[in-house]
Design a protein around this motif. Sequence first.
Motif, PDB file in Angstrom:
ATOM      1  N   LEU A   1      -9.268   2.212  -1.817  1.00  0.00           N
ATOM      2  CA  LEU A   1      -8.250   1.995  -0.792  1.00  0.00           C
ATOM      3  C   LEU A   1      -7.599   3.300  -0.325  1.00  0.00           C
ATOM      4  N   SER A   2      -7.188   4.142  -1.252  1.00  0.00           N
ATOM      5  CA  SER A   2      -6.492   5.369  -0.865  1.00  0.00           C
ATOM      6  C   SER A   2      -7.395   6.303  -0.075  1.00  0.00           C
ATOM      7  N   ALA A   3      -8.676   6.389  -0.457  1.00  0.00           N
ATOM      8  CA  ALA A   3      -9.617   7.255   0.273  1.00  0.00           C
ATOM      9  C   ALA A   3      -9.815   6.738   1.695  1.00  0.00           C
ATOM     10  N   TYR A   4      -9.952   5.421   1.818  1.00  0.00           N
ATOM     11  CA  TYR A   4     -10.172   4.818   3.134  1.00  0.00           C
ATOM     12  C   TYR A   4      -8.955   5.012   4.041  1.00  0.00           C
TER      13      TYR A   4
ATOM     14  N   LEU B   1      -6.601  18.926   4.262  1.00  0.00           N
ATOM     15  CA  LEU B   1      -5.752  17.769   4.551  1.00  0.00           C
ATOM     16  C   LEU B   1      -6.105  16.592   3.655  1.00  0.00           C
ATOM     17  N   THR B   2      -7.404  16.368   3.465  1.00  0.00           N
ATOM     18  CA  THR B   2      -7.841  15.270   2.611  1.00  0.00           C
ATOM     19  C   THR B   2      -7.281  15.438   1.206  1.00  0.00           C
ATOM     20  N   GLU B   3      -7.384  16.674   0.710  1.00  0.00           N
ATOM     21  CA  GLU B   3      -6.901  16.971  -0.644  1.00  0.00           C
ATOM     22  C   GLU B   3      -5.386  16.786  -0.755  1.00  0.00           C
ATOM     23  N   LYS B   4      -4.677  17.238   0.280  1.00  0.00           N
ATOM     24  CA  LYS B   4      -3.210  17.188   0.224  1.00  0.00           C
ATOM     25  C   LYS B   4      -2.642  15.817   0.606  1.00  0.00           C
ATOM     26  N   MET B   5      -3.342  15.124   1.520  1.00  0.00           N
ATOM     27  CA  MET B   5      -2.792  13.863   2.009  1.00  0.00           C
ATOM     28  C   MET B   5      -3.067  12.676   1.092  1.00  0.00           C
ATOM     29  N   ARG B   6      -4.163  12.760   0.334  1.00  0.00           N
ATOM     30  CA  ARG B   6      -4.507  11.589  -0.494  1.00  0.00           C
ATOM     31  C   ARG B   6      -3.389  11.229  -1.477  1.00  0.00           C
ATOM     32  N   PRO B   7      -2.808  12.185  -2.202  1.00  0.00           N
ATOM     33  CA  PRO B   7      -1.695  11.823  -3.092  1.00  0.00           C
ATOM     34  C   PRO B   7      -0.515  11.241  -2.321  1.00  0.00           C
TER      35      PRO B   7
ATOM     36  N   ASN C   1      -1.375   0.195   7.319  1.00  0.00           N
ATOM     37  CA  ASN C   1      -0.783   0.887   8.459  1.00  0.00           C
ATOM     38  C   ASN C   1       0.620   1.410   8.138  1.00  0.00           C
ATOM     39  N   ARG C   2       1.362   0.642   7.354  1.00  0.00           N
ATOM     40  CA  ARG C   2       2.688   1.099   6.939  1.00  0.00           C
ATOM     41  C   ARG C   2       2.578   2.352   6.065  1.00  0.00           C
ATOM     42  N   ALA C   3       1.562   2.396   5.229  1.00  0.00           N
ATOM     43  CA  ALA C   3       1.350   3.570   4.375  1.00  0.00           C
ATOM     44  C   ALA C   3       1.038   4.796   5.225  1.00  0.00           C
ATOM     45  N   ALA C   4       0.202   4.618   6.246  1.00  0.00           N
ATOM     46  CA  ALA C   4      -0.141   5.733   7.135  1.00  0.00           C
ATOM     47  C   ALA C   4       1.089   6.206   7.899  1.00  0.00           C
ATOM     48  N   GLU C   5       1.894   5.252   8.359  1.00  0.00           N
ATOM     49  CA  GLU C   5       3.129   5.602   9.084  1.00  0.00           C
ATOM     50  C   GLU C   5       4.096   6.357   8.188  1.00  0.00           C
ATOM     51  N   ASP C   6       4.162   5.950   6.948  1.00  0.00           N
ATOM     52  CA  ASP C   6       5.055   6.604   5.993  1.00  0.00           C
ATOM     53  C   ASP C   6       4.569   8.017   5.682  1.00  0.00           C
ATOM     54  N   ALA C   7       3.266   8.166   5.478  1.00  0.00           N
ATOM     55  CA  ALA C   7       2.697   9.469   5.119  1.00  0.00           C
ATOM     56  C   ALA C   7       2.727  10.459   6.278  1.00  0.00           C
TER      57      ALA C   7
ATOM     58  N   ILE D   1      -0.727   9.571   0.526  1.00  0.00           N
ATOM     59  CA  ILE D   1      -1.138   8.221   0.909  1.00  0.00           C
ATOM     60  C   ILE D   1      -1.025   7.278  -0.280  1.00  0.00           C
ATOM     61  N   GLU D   2      -1.460   7.735  -1.441  1.00  0.00           N
ATOM     62  CA  GLU D   2      -1.383   6.889  -2.638  1.00  0.00           C
ATOM     63  C   GLU D   2       0.060   6.511  -2.939  1.00  0.00           C
ATOM     64  N   ALA D   3       0.949   7.494  -2.814  1.00  0.00           N
ATOM     65  CA  ALA D   3       2.372   7.220  -3.054  1.00  0.00           C
ATOM     66  C   ALA D   3       2.913   6.258  -2.002  1.00  0.00           C
ATOM     67  N   SER D   4       2.478   6.440  -0.768  1.00  0.00           N
ATOM     68  CA  SER D   4       2.931   5.573   0.316  1.00  0.00           C
ATOM     69  C   SER D   4       2.399   4.157   0.149  1.00  0.00           C
ATOM     70  N   LEU D   5       1.142   4.042  -0.285  1.00  0.00           N
ATOM     71  CA  LEU D   5       0.547   2.720  -0.517  1.00  0.00           C
ATOM     72  C   LEU D   5       1.337   1.958  -1.577  1.00  0.00           C
ATOM     73  N   ALA D   6       1.722   2.678  -2.624  1.00  0.00           N
ATOM     74  CA  ALA D   6       2.519   2.051  -3.679  1.00  0.00           C
ATOM     75  C   ALA D   6       3.911   1.695  -3.167  1.00  0.00           C
ATOM     76  N   LYS D   7       4.463   2.574  -2.343  1.00  0.00           N
ATOM     77  CA  LYS D   7       5.814   2.385  -1.808  1.00  0.00           C
ATOM     78  C   LYS D   7       5.919   1.116  -0.970  1.00  0.00           C
ATOM     79  N   VAL D   8       4.870   0.832  -0.192  1.00  0.00           N
ATOM     80  CA  VAL D   8       4.913  -0.346   0.692  1.00  0.00           C
ATOM     81  C   VAL D   8       4.175  -1.541   0.078  1.00  0.00           C
TER      82      VAL D   8
END
Length: 251
Positions: free
Chosen positions: A210-213, A168-174, A119-125, A176-183
């Motif tokens: 994880l990033s796709a989900y 959006l999927t194409e642009k947001m996945r990277p 959820n933190r990753a989604a909030e960040d992205a 999200i991946e960066a956000s997942l790593a960040k948090v």
Amino acid sequence: MKKFTFVLLAVAAVSFVNAQGILGKIKKATSKDSSGNILSGLGKSTSGSGLSNDDIINGLKEALTIGTDSASKRLHKTDAFFTNAAIKILMPPEAQKVESTLRKAGLGSLADKAILSMNRAAEDAAGGISTIFIDAVKQMTVTDGLKILKGGDFAATDYLKANTTAKLTEKMRPVIEASLAKVNATTYWKDAFTAYNKIPLTKSQVNPDLSAYVTEKAMAGIFYSIGQEEQKIRKDPAAQVTSLLKKVFGK
């Protein structure tokens, strides 16, 4: 007898003249209504409420711009996803057995950290999503605009969903991946599954993408929030913050 016949003929003649006059007036009125009102009205107002095509398209573009920007700002805050039951990201279905097993084994904190981090990753992205919609808004046609204006309560949101999901999927996945790593989400996720896979009698090794989900669930939350903004603009005069929005949606 001749006099009586003459009187009848005179009455008939008068009646015929009156009838001709009435028919003429009806014909004239009908002709005027058809050409003067219906045909001359075409091109002046497409919606029937005094709105030009430019009004409609510009008003909808403005509404979508404001709506996506508001949704982005609202979601780009701590707990915006995590404390909102409507959009909170939970364990994916294929990993719910993992969560249940961890909690039974007294390792619920690992599952909690994994869920919180998603959820933190989604909030960040969510902070950069408003710019992603710009292309779709720019490409909106008059036909699109009319369908949205006359469509259901979520017609504008559905338009964005249909025209931006793949991009959006194409642009947001990277992002999200960066956000997942960040948090540290990937770390918490790895910890949870490592612990799960070490528990005796677990029969399967589960580790979904994880990033796709999170990208999929984050986008669902974003569109949900944009839909809420659309509702406000359509129905709440206080949300029609510009004169153009008042003109298009106020009617």
